[in-house]
Design a protein around this motif. Structure first.
Motif, PDB file in Angstrom:
ATOM      1  N   MET A 154       0.845  -1.184   0.000  1.00 27.45           N
ATOM      2  CA  MET A 154       0.000   0.000   0.000  1.00 27.45           C
ATOM      3  C   MET A 154       0.890   1.247   0.000  1.00 27.45           C
ATOM      4  O   MET A 154       1.285   1.736   1.032  1.00 27.45           O
ATOM      5  CB  MET A 154      -0.859  -0.029   1.260  1.00 27.45           C
ATOM      6  CG  MET A 154      -1.868   1.044   1.345  1.00 27.45           C
ATOM      7  SD  MET A 154      -2.971   0.681   2.716  1.00 27.45           S
ATOM      8  CE  MET A 154      -1.836   0.262   4.025  1.00 27.45           C
ATOM      9  N   SER A 155       1.249   1.633  -1.193  1.00 28.04           N
ATOM     10  CA  SER A 155       2.191   2.752  -1.278  1.00 28.04           C
ATOM     11  C   SER A 155       1.454   4.083  -1.398  1.00 28.04           C
ATOM     12  O   SER A 155       0.257   4.127  -1.670  1.00 28.04           O
ATOM     13  CB  SER A 155       3.110   2.548  -2.485  1.00 28.04           C
ATOM     14  OG  SER A 155       2.323   2.358  -3.646  1.00 28.04           O
ATOM     15  N   THR A 162      -5.315   9.497   8.927  1.00 28.63           N
ATOM     16  CA  THR A 162      -4.364   8.715   8.140  1.00 28.63           C
ATOM     17  C   THR A 162      -3.000   9.381   8.070  1.00 28.63           C
ATOM     18  O   THR A 162      -1.972   8.716   8.099  1.00 28.63           O
ATOM     19  CB  THR A 162      -4.911   8.533   6.702  1.00 28.63           C
ATOM     20  OG1 THR A 162      -6.225   7.993   6.787  1.00 28.63           O
ATOM     21  CG2 THR A 162      -4.038   7.594   5.901  1.00 28.63           C
ATOM     22  N   ARG A 189      -0.899   6.547   9.324  1.00 27.60           N
ATOM     23  CA  ARG A 189      -0.244   5.584   8.450  1.00 27.60           C
ATOM     24  C   ARG A 189       0.854   6.280   7.653  1.00 27.60           C
ATOM     25  O   ARG A 189       1.737   5.629   7.105  1.00 27.60           O
ATOM     26  CB  ARG A 189      -1.254   4.945   7.475  1.00 27.60           C
ATOM     27  CG  ARG A 189      -2.405   4.191   8.128  1.00 27.60           C
ATOM     28  CD  ARG A 189      -1.968   3.048   9.009  1.00 27.60           C
ATOM     29  NE  ARG A 189      -1.062   2.156   8.297  1.00 27.60           N
ATOM     30  CZ  ARG A 189      -0.089   1.476   8.867  1.00 27.60           C
ATOM     31  NH1 ARG A 189       0.117   1.601  10.163  1.00 27.60           N
ATOM     32  NH2 ARG A 189       0.680   0.697   8.158  1.00 27.60           N
ATOM     33  N   ARG A 235      -2.815   9.288  -3.881  1.00 30.45           N
ATOM     34  CA  ARG A 235      -3.553   8.059  -3.572  1.00 30.45           C
ATOM     35  C   ARG A 235      -2.845   7.269  -2.487  1.00 30.45           C
ATOM     36  O   ARG A 235      -1.627   7.123  -2.483  1.00 30.45           O
ATOM     37  CB  ARG A 235      -3.704   7.197  -4.824  1.00 30.45           C
ATOM     38  CG  ARG A 235      -4.468   7.893  -5.943  1.00 30.45           C
ATOM     39  CD  ARG A 235      -5.076   6.896  -6.894  1.00 30.45           C
ATOM     40  NE  ARG A 235      -6.202   6.203  -6.295  1.00 30.45           N
ATOM     41  CZ  ARG A 235      -7.424   6.729  -6.197  1.00 30.45           C
ATOM     42  NH1 ARG A 235      -7.677   7.937  -6.645  1.00 30.45           N
ATOM     43  NH2 ARG A 235      -8.396   6.036  -5.647  1.00 30.45           N
ATOM     44  N   PHE A 236      -3.671   6.783  -1.536  1.00 30.01           N
ATOM     45  CA  PHE A 236      -3.149   5.925  -0.473  1.00 30.01           C
ATOM     46  C   PHE A 236      -4.281   5.017  -0.028  1.00 30.01           C
ATOM     47  O   PHE A 236      -5.393   5.494   0.231  1.00 30.01           O
ATOM     48  CB  PHE A 236      -2.633   6.769   0.697  1.00 30.01           C
ATOM     49  CG  PHE A 236      -2.011   5.950   1.791  1.00 30.01           C
ATOM     50  CD1 PHE A 236      -0.715   5.464   1.653  1.00 30.01           C
ATOM     51  CD2 PHE A 236      -2.719   5.652   2.945  1.00 30.01           C
ATOM     52  CE1 PHE A 236      -0.142   4.700   2.659  1.00 30.01           C
ATOM     53  CE2 PHE A 236      -2.152   4.884   3.950  1.00 30.01           C
ATOM     54  CZ  PHE A 236      -0.849   4.409   3.810  1.00 30.01           C
ATOM     55  N   ALA A 237      -4.019   3.728   0.042  1.00 31.21           N
ATOM     56  CA  ALA A 237      -5.028   2.749   0.459  1.00 31.21           C
ATOM     57  C   ALA A 237      -6.331   2.919  -0.320  1.00 31.21           C
ATOM     58  O   ALA A 237      -7.421   2.900   0.243  1.00 31.21           O
ATOM     59  CB  ALA A 237      -5.301   2.864   1.959  1.00 31.21           C
ATOM     60  N   GLY A 238      -6.199   3.153  -1.628  1.00 31.05           N
ATOM     61  CA  GLY A 238      -7.382   3.194  -2.472  1.00 31.05           C
ATOM     62  C   GLY A 238      -8.177   4.485  -2.397  1.00 31.05           C
ATOM     63  O   GLY A 238      -9.262   4.582  -2.968  1.00 31.05           O
ATOM     64  N   GLU A 249       5.153   1.487   1.182  1.00 32.92           N
ATOM     65  CA  GLU A 249       4.678   1.452   2.553  1.00 32.92           C
ATOM     66  C   GLU A 249       5.835   1.160   3.502  1.00 32.92           C
ATOM     67  O   GLU A 249       6.648   0.271   3.249  1.00 32.92           O
ATOM     68  CB  GLU A 249       3.606   0.376   2.724  1.00 32.92           C
ATOM     69  CG  GLU A 249       3.046   0.361   4.135  1.00 32.92           C
ATOM     70  CD  GLU A 249       1.966  -0.689   4.318  1.00 32.92           C
ATOM     71  OE1 GLU A 249       1.910  -1.620   3.500  1.00 32.92           O
ATOM     72  OE2 GLU A 249       1.195  -0.561   5.276  1.00 32.92           O
ATOM     73  N   MET A 306      -6.088  -2.299   5.907  1.00 30.20           N
ATOM     74  CA  MET A 306      -5.143  -1.449   6.641  1.00 30.20           C
ATOM     75  C   MET A 306      -5.132  -1.862   8.105  1.00 30.20           C
ATOM     76  O   MET A 306      -6.158  -1.833   8.763  1.00 30.20           O
ATOM     77  CB  MET A 306      -5.594   0.000   6.503  1.00 30.20           C
ATOM     78  CG  MET A 306      -4.582   0.938   7.064  1.00 30.20           C
ATOM     79  SD  MET A 306      -4.970   2.686   6.790  1.00 30.20           S
ATOM     80  CE  MET A 306      -6.611   2.710   6.159  1.00 30.20           C
TER      81      MET A 306
END
Lengths: 269, 365
Positions: A1-2, A77, A156, A60-63, A27, B1
């Protein structure tokens, strides 16, 4: 998850600061944003923190597009550590770190909020100081309070805007070590705007060099640093010395070890 | 997550026991309750001061009679009338006005990150007084101080000035000194304009305007108590709801507050409007009363700390108490003459303000 930054542009009126930034950070990686003053590294950090709004672009991060989700969701986040902070009111360390829970709490903090705050305080070695007022702390301690606040957000992605600029050498190293530990232990992705190339090379996994609002180099420090590019960006002749995975950058006029990667002087007749 | 959980790697004994943590929170809650009790007693006590022979029990009796009804005996009738028609509305209006100004002060100080600002020092109150004077003059003194035209005019002037001051303050990120100088300039301007109005006013109108510039709770009516009290009591929970956002702006600054998920621009506009509303409602009924918005929050901060969750309600109490006590002093010290509360409060407030300026930490600019 980049974390994927794409096509980010930013400017004030006609003056353009960032021109199409594309950047991917894996990530849990620790990424350094480098470049001379005015190169746009601080601006990019502030855009990612939603302090500044870019003209175009996505993050974009985690969709999700972090620039378009509700501000409060974003703050759950992504957290941000400013260069320094002065509080005009007397505040204890605990109260200052509790601010990090702002996006999570309703009217009053719960027991869990306090647990997170205490854990962040302990993680940064501030346990002894928790009831002290901020005005009584040294620069390095105050900086650690700001990092503890950012950790209390349970992010995150952790953003740091030149957190080491005002610190002495010991606290610079300490801050970088703390951030690297956080990325390693918790898989938090960290981006730091920083001046010192050698510190970046030593502590970070990725070095991104900005110049005039564009990315001119991006990769592991040992690959991203090259004497010609650095010389052009900083307007100063530099030597880049590599040995194995490590890399060392110093201005040419300060001398260098023999066998160093010695470039042709640039921009000189 | 996966959610990030903070490891509990505390060195033994370093973490504060949860019980003690809770004790700290409830200590502040207790202080707050104590403040409420003291305030109620103070209102009762101030009602008895200067009322011949009345005791706290009489006050309680009078309140019970007017709320629940009952037999009003002949010998109690005079005391009852004095308490319910004169003393009690006066004491309550003083308390509500002080509470409102103090709340307005806390909010402005937090939003501008500056413990030296208040409705008075920013020129908001003088502007409201000018707006009110203008309305009084326009209606030829026919409109009493409590007319909606006067209140509306005061509010409009106050909002215009605060929009100007606070707009400039945030656009240019002004230093404390610049901001206070701007406030002084606006105060001078509006006082001069109010004086100009007085100059052209006739006898009746002049008197009505002068009453304003002094700032007093003389001739307090129940209607005034209801309006000022209702506005203040309604806005307190609204402000409390935004206390944590106010904390973020006040303690961390605009940029960090944004990164903490606070919509800073909307918060600023919304809370400033509420603060100005509080200040101008008081000004339109009681005239210009300075320093309460500055001293009330300052005392509260010394007692209960800077956290707005506790500071807001406690400032409500300290501001109310301050004005209540000042008014009681004002009507007893030179009895039977009554010194307007605005004048008494200035005697208390000015030294505190000077002290605040002189003792401020250099770090806070």
């Amino acid at each position: 998850m980049s974390l994927e930054v794409a096509g980010v542009e930013f400017g004030y009126r006609r003056h353009s600061v960032l021109e199409g930034i594309d950047l991917t950070v894996a990530e849990g990686a620790f990424c350094a944003l480098l470049g001379p003053n005015g190169s746009g590294k601080s601006t990019l950090t502030k855009i990612l923190a939603r302090i500044l709004t870019p003209r175009t672009g996505t993050v974009r991060f985690a969709g999700r597009d972090l620039l378009r989700i509700p501000r409060r969701e974003h703050a759950k986040t992504v957290s941000y550590v400013p260069q320094s902070s002065e509080a005009p009111f007397e505040l204890t360390v605990r109260e200052a770190v509790l601010l990090g829970r702002t996006p999570h709490i309703g009217l009053l903090p719960t027991a869990r909020d306090w647990d997170v705050v205490e854990a962040a305080i302990d993680q940064l070695g501030l346990a002894e100081l928790r009831h002290r007022h901020l005005s009584e702390l040294s620069g390095g301690q105050a900086q650690r309070v700001l990092i503890a606040r950012a950790l209390a957000q349970e992010p995150r992605v952790l953003l740091l805007d030149e957190p080491t600029s005002a610190l002495d050498l010991r606290y610079q190293i300490e801050t970088l070590r703390i951030v690297r530990t956080i990325t390693r232990e918790r898989g938090v992705t960290a981006l730091i705007a920083i001046h010192d190339l050698n510190h970046a090379a030593h502590f970070c996994d990725q070095a991104v060099l900005l110049h005039g609002g564009r990315i001119v180099a991006d990769g592991p420090p040992a690959e991203a640093f090259d004497a010609e590019t650095l010389g052009r960006v900083y307007g100063l002749e530099v030597r880049v010395e590599r040995s194995g995975d490590t890399v060392d950058v110093r201005p040419a006029e300060l001398g260098g070890a023999p066998g160093a990667d010695r470039p042709e002087p640039l921009g000189r007749p | 997550m996966r959610p990030m959980t903070l490891a509990t790697e505390n060195p033994p004994g370093a973490a504060e026991p949860a019980a003690r943590r809770r004790a700290r929170g409830s200590l502040r809650g207790l202080t707050l309750l104590l403040g409420v009790a003291v305030s109620l007693l103070a209102v009762g006590w101030c009602v008895t001061v200067g009322t011949s022979g009345a005791t706290l029990a009489d006050v309680w009796h009078a309140v019970r009679l007017s709320v629940f009804g009952g037999v009003l005996t002949a010998e109690f009738e005079q005391t009852f009338t004095i308490i319910t028609n004169l003393r009690l509305p006066r004491a309550l209006l003083a308390f509500a006005a002080g509470a409102a100004l103090s709340l307005a002060g806390v909010v402005m100080q937090g939003l501008l990150r500056n413990p030296l600002v208040s409705p008075f020092t920013l020129g908001v109150s003088p502007a409201a007084a000018f707006g009110a004077s203008l309305a009084i003059l326009a209606t030829g003194g026919a409109a009493g101080s409590a007319s909606w035209l006067v209140v509306g005019s005061a509010l409009a002037a106050a909002l215009a000035v605060s929009a100007l001051v606070l707009g400039l303050a945030s656009a240019r990120s002004m230093s404390t000194a610049t901001l206070l100088l701007l406030g002084i300039a606006l105060t001078q301007l509006f006082e001069a304009m109010t004086s100009a109005l007085q100059f052209v006013a006739n006898e009746n109108t002049l008197q009505a305007i002068v009453r304003w510039t002094f700032g007093s709770v003389n001739d307090a009516t129940w209607r005034e108590v209801q309006i000022v009290g209702a506005v203040t009591l309604l806005l307190l929970p609204v402000l409390l709801w935004f206390a944590k956002d106010l904390n973020a702006v006040a303690f961390a600054g605009d940029d960090a507050a944004k990164s903490l998920g606070v919509n800073v621009t909307a918060l600023r506009v919304g809370l400033i409007v509420l603060a100005v509303l509080l200040a101008s409602v008081v000004v339109s009924f009681c005239g210009v009363i300075g320093f309460v918005g500055l001293v009330g929050p300052h005392i509260a901060r010394l007692v209960i700390g800077a956290d707005h969750r506790f500071l807001l309600p406690f400032s409500f109490l300290t501001g109310g108490l301050l004005l209540l006590v000042a008014d009681t002093i004002g009507r007893t010290v030179l009895a039977p003459s009554v010194i307007p509360v605005g004048i008494v409060v200035a005697f208390i407030g000015a030294p505190v303000f000077i002290n605040l300026i002189l003792t401020r930490r250099a770090a806070a600019r």
